[in-house]
Write a protein that holds these residues in place. Structure first.
Motif, PDB file in Angstrom:
ATOM      1  N   CYS A 134      18.859  64.347   9.113  1.00 57.02           N
ATOM      2  CA  CYS A 134      18.192  65.288   8.210  1.00 57.02           C
ATOM      3  C   CYS A 134      19.173  66.312   7.654  1.00 57.02           C
ATOM      4  N   GLN A 171      19.889  66.597   3.721  1.00 56.96           N
ATOM      5  CA  GLN A 171      19.586  67.846   3.036  1.00 56.96           C
ATOM      6  C   GLN A 171      20.837  68.423   2.372  1.00 56.96           C
ATOM      7  N   ASP A 228      10.659  62.521   7.620  1.00 57.52           N
ATOM      8  CA  ASP A 228      11.489  63.728   7.576  1.00 57.52           C
ATOM      9  C   ASP A 228      12.238  63.813   6.243  1.00 57.52           C
ATOM     10  N   ILE A 229      12.758  62.690   5.782  1.00 52.69           N
ATOM     11  CA  ILE A 229      13.508  62.672   4.524  1.00 52.69           C
ATOM     12  C   ILE A 229      12.583  62.991   3.354  1.00 52.69           C
ATOM     13  N   ILE A 275      12.056  66.642   3.247  1.00 54.31           N
ATOM     14  CA  ILE A 275      13.238  67.330   2.698  1.00 54.31           C
ATOM     15  C   ILE A 275      13.228  67.251   1.179  1.00 54.31           C
TER      16      ILE A 275
END
Length: 100
Positions: A35, A39, A69-70, A73
């Motif tokens: 992550c 990011q 999670d991506i 982001i």
């Protein structure tokens, strides 16, 4: 990792034994690294750059198990950019009203 779970412990193919909490810690560390890398790379994208976008795509493909999670982001970055654009437009409108 191909493994066998026995009584809360995990044994991989070569016979190493891990506590499940150790594996969870490794997954958390891997998630944080993936992550953070994604990011950072996404924040570096400040103009339309096909090579940079391709690199982000490859990073996402390499980390499919962290897809949620991506996506979060990417959503946060879109919101951040949108808010900056909205603020800039408001500032321009305010300046124009000052000169009228």
């Amino acid at each position: 990792m191909d493994c066998l779970v026995i009584n809360g412990y995990v044994s991989d193919k070569i016979g190493l034994v891990f506590d499940r909490s150790d594996i969870a810690k490794m997954d958390d560390a891997a998630r944080e690294d993936a992550c953070r890398e994604y990011q950072s790379s996404l924040e570096d994208l400040t103009f339309n750059s096909k090579p940079h976008i391709n690199m982000l795509t490859i990073l996402a493909e390499e980390n499919l198990h962290f897809a949620k999670d991506i996506v979060a982001i990417i959503e946060a970055q879109i919101t951040k950019v949108f808010m900056n654009i909205e603020f800039s437009i408001s500032a321009i409108n305010f300046d124009e009203e000052s000169y009228v």
